[in-house]
Write an enzyme that holds these catalytic residues in place. Structure first.
Site, PDB file in Angstrom:
ATOM      1  N   CYS A  51     -33.867-105.720  -2.780  1.00 43.28           N
ATOM      2  CA  CYS A  51     -33.503-104.331  -2.454  1.00 43.28           C
ATOM      3  C   CYS A  51     -33.174-103.495  -3.693  1.00 43.28           C
ATOM      4  O   CYS A  51     -32.985-102.289  -3.602  1.00 43.28           O
ATOM      5  CB  CYS A  51     -32.328-104.297  -1.491  1.00 43.28           C
ATOM      6  SG  CYS A  51     -30.737-104.684  -2.250  1.00 43.28           S
ATOM      7  N   CYS A  91     -27.774-111.414  -3.238  1.00 39.08           N
ATOM      8  CA  CYS A  91     -27.337-110.083  -2.802  1.00 39.08           C
ATOM      9  C   CYS A  91     -26.836-110.142  -1.350  1.00 39.08           C
ATOM     10  O   CYS A  91     -27.137-111.088  -0.624  1.00 39.08           O
ATOM     11  CB  CYS A  91     -28.552-109.161  -2.910  1.00 39.08           C
ATOM     12  SG  CYS A  91     -28.264-107.465  -2.413  1.00 39.08           S
ATOM     13  N   ASP A 125     -25.981-108.465 -25.431  1.00 36.57           N
ATOM     14  CA  ASP A 125     -24.567-108.663 -25.128  1.00 36.57           C
ATOM     15  C   ASP A 125     -23.783-107.373 -24.882  1.00 36.57           C
ATOM     16  O   ASP A 125     -22.589-107.424 -24.593  1.00 36.57           O
ATOM     17  CB  ASP A 125     -23.903-109.445 -26.266  1.00 36.57           C
ATOM     18  CG  ASP A 125     -24.242-108.860 -27.630  1.00 36.57           C
ATOM     19  OD1 ASP A 125     -24.196-107.625 -27.780  1.00 36.57           O
ATOM     20  OD2 ASP A 125     -24.554-109.644 -28.551  1.00 36.57           O
ATOM     21  N   HIS A 179     -34.477-106.434 -25.488  1.00 38.81           N
ATOM     22  CA  HIS A 179     -34.498-107.649 -24.663  1.00 38.81           C
ATOM     23  C   HIS A 179     -33.611-107.524 -23.422  1.00 38.81           C
ATOM     24  O   HIS A 179     -33.264-108.514 -22.807  1.00 38.81           O
ATOM     25  CB  HIS A 179     -34.100-108.868 -25.500  1.00 38.81           C
ATOM     26  CG  HIS A 179     -35.106-109.204 -26.564  1.00 38.81           C
ATOM     27  ND1 HIS A 179     -34.809-109.920 -27.695  1.00 38.81           N
ATOM     28  CD2 HIS A 179     -36.426-108.891 -26.673  1.00 38.81           C
ATOM     29  CE1 HIS A 179     -35.893-110.036 -28.446  1.00 38.81           C
ATOM     30  NE2 HIS A 179     -36.882-109.414 -27.857  1.00 38.81           N
ATOM     31  N   THR A 207     -23.441-112.440 -34.273  1.00 39.93           N
ATOM     32  CA  THR A 207     -22.794-113.680 -34.725  1.00 39.93           C
ATOM     33  C   THR A 207     -21.443-113.366 -35.372  1.00 39.93           C
ATOM     34  O   THR A 207     -20.518-114.172 -35.303  1.00 39.93           O
ATOM     35  CB  THR A 207     -23.662-114.481 -35.725  1.00 39.93           C
ATOM     36  OG1 THR A 207     -24.108-113.615 -36.758  1.00 39.93           O
ATOM     37  CG2 THR A 207     -24.855-115.096 -35.041  1.00 39.93           C
ATOM     38  N   CYS A 211     -28.088-108.549   0.911  1.00 32.34           N
ATOM     39  CA  CYS A 211     -29.309-108.536   1.733  1.00 32.34           C
ATOM     40  C   CYS A 211     -29.998-109.889   1.760  1.00 32.34           C
ATOM     41  O   CYS A 211     -30.996-110.071   2.448  1.00 32.34           O
ATOM     42  CB  CYS A 211     -30.276-107.464   1.220  1.00 32.34           C
ATOM     43  SG  CYS A 211     -31.264-107.989  -0.200  1.00 32.34           S
ATOM     44  N   ASN A 242     -30.322-107.756 -29.244  1.00 33.54           N
ATOM     45  CA  ASN A 242     -29.232-108.464 -28.576  1.00 33.54           C
ATOM     46  C   ASN A 242     -29.037-107.948 -27.154  1.00 33.54           C
ATOM     47  O   ASN A 242     -29.371-106.810 -26.845  1.00 33.54           O
ATOM     48  CB  ASN A 242     -27.945-108.308 -29.383  1.00 33.54           C
ATOM     49  CG  ASN A 242     -28.105-108.877 -30.781  1.00 33.54           C
ATOM     50  OD1 ASN A 242     -28.857-109.823 -30.986  1.00 33.54           O
ATOM     51  ND2 ASN A 242     -27.427-108.288 -31.748  1.00 33.54           N
ATOM     52  N   PRO A 259     -23.205-117.000 -30.754  1.00 34.71           N
ATOM     53  CA  PRO A 259     -24.202-117.749 -31.506  1.00 34.71           C
ATOM     54  C   PRO A 259     -25.621-117.229 -31.285  1.00 34.71           C
ATOM     55  O   PRO A 259     -25.934-116.682 -30.227  1.00 34.71           O
ATOM     56  CB  PRO A 259     -24.069-119.176 -30.960  1.00 34.71           C
ATOM     57  CG  PRO A 259     -23.400-119.043 -29.648  1.00 34.71           C
ATOM     58  CD  PRO A 259     -22.602-117.779 -29.671  1.00 34.71           C
ATOM     59  N   ASP A 260     -26.443-117.354 -32.279  1.00 38.47           N
ATOM     60  CA  ASP A 260     -27.854-116.993 -32.171  1.00 38.47           C
ATOM     61  C   ASP A 260     -28.556-118.111 -31.418  1.00 38.47           C
ATOM     62  O   ASP A 260     -28.698-119.214 -31.920  1.00 38.47           O
ATOM     63  CB  ASP A 260     -28.448-116.842 -33.571  1.00 38.47           C
ATOM     64  CG  ASP A 260     -29.944-116.566 -33.526  1.00 38.47           C
ATOM     65  OD1 ASP A 260     -30.487-116.391 -32.412  1.00 38.47           O
ATOM     66  OD2 ASP A 260     -30.553-116.537 -34.601  1.00 38.47           O
ATOM     67  N   PHE A 261     -29.030-117.818 -30.216  1.00 40.60           N
ATOM     68  CA  PHE A 261     -29.574-118.921 -29.423  1.00 40.60           C
ATOM     69  C   PHE A 261     -30.928-119.396 -29.924  1.00 40.60           C
ATOM     70  O   PHE A 261     -31.411-120.431 -29.516  1.00 40.60           O
ATOM     71  CB  PHE A 261     -29.590-118.591 -27.924  1.00 40.60           C
ATOM     72  CG  PHE A 261     -30.642-117.623 -27.489  1.00 40.60           C
ATOM     73  CD1 PHE A 261     -31.904-118.065 -27.192  1.00 40.60           C
ATOM     74  CD2 PHE A 261     -30.341-116.278 -27.357  1.00 40.60           C
ATOM     75  CE1 PHE A 261     -32.874-117.185 -26.775  1.00 40.60           C
ATOM     76  CE2 PHE A 261     -31.297-115.387 -26.945  1.00 40.60           C
ATOM     77  CZ  PHE A 261     -32.571-115.835 -26.656  1.00 40.60           C
ATOM     78  N   ARG A 262     -31.517-118.663 -30.852  1.00 43.14           N
ATOM     79  CA  ARG A 262     -32.769-119.152 -31.430  1.00 43.14           C
ATOM     80  C   ARG A 262     -32.544-119.986 -32.689  1.00 43.14           C
ATOM     81  O   ARG A 262     -33.461-120.549 -33.235  1.00 43.14           O
ATOM     82  CB  ARG A 262     -33.688-117.985 -31.781  1.00 43.14           C
ATOM     83  CG  ARG A 262     -34.284-117.338 -30.564  1.00 43.14           C
ATOM     84  CD  ARG A 262     -35.388-116.389 -30.940  1.00 43.14           C
ATOM     85  NE  ARG A 262     -35.888-115.705 -29.766  1.00 43.14           N
ATOM     86  CZ  ARG A 262     -35.292-114.665 -29.198  1.00 43.14           C
ATOM     87  NH1 ARG A 262     -34.199-114.181 -29.708  1.00 43.14           N
ATOM     88  NH2 ARG A 262     -35.803-114.104 -28.135  1.00 43.14           N
ATOM     89  N   ASN A 291     -29.284-108.698 -44.716  1.00 45.73           N
ATOM     90  CA  ASN A 291     -29.559-109.999 -44.098  1.00 45.73           C
ATOM     91  C   ASN A 291     -29.181-111.117 -45.072  1.00 45.73           C
ATOM     92  O   ASN A 291     -29.418-111.003 -46.268  1.00 45.73           O
ATOM     93  CB  ASN A 291     -31.050-110.109 -43.733  1.00 45.73           C
ATOM     94  CG  ASN A 291     -31.315-111.188 -42.703  1.00 45.73           C
ATOM     95  OD1 ASN A 291     -30.658-111.220 -41.663  1.00 45.73           O
ATOM     96  ND2 ASN A 291     -32.231-112.084 -42.991  1.00 45.73           N
ATOM     97  N   ILE A 318     -22.973-107.808 -42.338  1.00 51.86           N
ATOM     98  CA  ILE A 318     -23.294-106.418 -41.980  1.00 51.86           C
ATOM     99  C   ILE A 318     -22.017-105.581 -41.855  1.00 51.86           C
ATOM    100  O   ILE A 318     -21.954-104.448 -42.330  1.00 51.86           O
ATOM    101  CB  ILE A 318     -24.073-106.386 -40.665  1.00 51.86           C
ATOM    102  CG1 ILE A 318     -25.316-107.271 -40.809  1.00 51.86           C
ATOM    103  CG2 ILE A 318     -24.507-104.982 -40.288  1.00 51.86           C
ATOM    104  CD1 ILE A 318     -25.831-107.802 -39.499  1.00 51.86           C
ATOM    105  N   SER A 322     -34.251-111.808 -39.298  1.00 51.36           N
ATOM    106  CA  SER A 322     -35.188-112.295 -40.308  1.00 51.36           C
ATOM    107  C   SER A 322     -36.539-111.598 -40.165  1.00 51.36           C
ATOM    108  O   SER A 322     -37.448-111.823 -40.941  1.00 51.36           O
ATOM    109  CB  SER A 322     -35.360-113.796 -40.162  1.00 51.36           C
ATOM    110  OG  SER A 322     -35.760-114.075 -38.833  1.00 51.36           O
TER     111      SER A 322
HETATM  112 ZN    ZN Z   1     -30.489-106.931  -2.095  1.00 50.64          ZN
END
Ligand code: ZN
Length: 240
Positions: A133, A151, A107, A122, A29, A153, A105, A34-37, A214, A232, A192
């Site tokens: 493929c 893709c 990102d 994540h 952040t 393919c 994160n 933004p924190d999507f949660r 935090n 932080i 958190s």
């Molecule tokens: Zn493919």
């Protein structure tokens, strides 16, 4: 921020060559992601489903186009830059003090800052794989593709981010546990500690230098040896 606490952290860091950082959304952040949660209402503007639904495994396959519309708009901040926290952690690794970063994160900002050993619990928007493929595609390909990314393919391309209903990568979890259990300083920032698997993972830390950075209180505050309520980047840039 108390000067004495900064001095303590600085001394610990000077004496250590086995620091591990565990970070959550709060690390990003500070780079404007933004924190999507969080309940900031980011989601309620243009989409017919809540983010937990859109970012789920079943939704990806049943409403692929809608998934990608959301994903391109909210999850691909490719122009975002590492902030003071990312840069301080990369410096600690280069100096041989920090052994690993464990992050929730997706990102890629730690790598952009120069960090090498990053356990991305994540996944990452920087990795995208053909479901048929296995060919890898960069995030720019996803961003610029019109419609549902496929893709050469003909296979469907899926970002290697962990969606709701999906399990975490076991090798990644194992690596994170190994690093945390061996650390002599564990710095936890921007989380958190309520979202799985964060709380479970920090239980593997057995040392006596647990540092929490935090904004809000966490259920782990009573276990912490040092607590900072400041950004932080502000804390870390004073101790590296
Ligand atoms: Zn493919």
């Amino acid at each position: 921020m108390k000067t004495s606490e900064i001095a303590t952290l600085k001394t610990w860091i000077t004496e250590s060559d086995n620091i591990v950082f565990f970070g959550g959304a709060g690390v990003s952040t500070e780079s404007g992601i933004p924190d999507f949660r969080s309940v900031d209402g980011l989601y309620h503007q243009k989409f017919d489903y809540p983010p937990e639904t859109i970012l789920s495994h079943s939704f990806f396959y049943s409403h692929t186009e809608e998934f990608y519309r959301f994903y391109r708009e909210k999850m691909l901040p490719l122009e975002a830059k590492p902030n003071a926290a990312h840069l301080a952690l990369a410096k600690l690794e280069q100096e041989g003090k920090l052994k690993a970063i464990v992050t929730q994160n997706i990102d890629g900002l730690h790598q952009k800052a120069g960090s090498k050993c990053v356990y991305e619990l994540h996944g990452s928007v920087y990795r995208n794989r053909c479901q048929r493929c296995g060919k890898q595609y960069p995030p720019e390909f996803i961003r610029d593709f019109r419609g549902i990314p496929h893709c050469d393919c003909g296979g469907l391309i899926k970002p290697e981010v962990v969606l709701y209903e999906e399990g975490l990568d076991e090798a990644c979890i194992d690596g994170a546990i190994r690093a945390i259990s061996r650390a002599d300083i564990l710095i936890v920032g921007g989380t958190s500690l309520t979202v799985y698997p964060a709380a479970g993972l920090i239980r593997y830390y057995g040392g006596n230098k647990l540092v929490l950075i935090n904004r809000d209180e966490t259920q782990y505050d009573s276990y912490a040896n040092l607590i900072f309520r400041d950004p932080i980047g502000t804390v870390l840039s004073q101790v590296v």
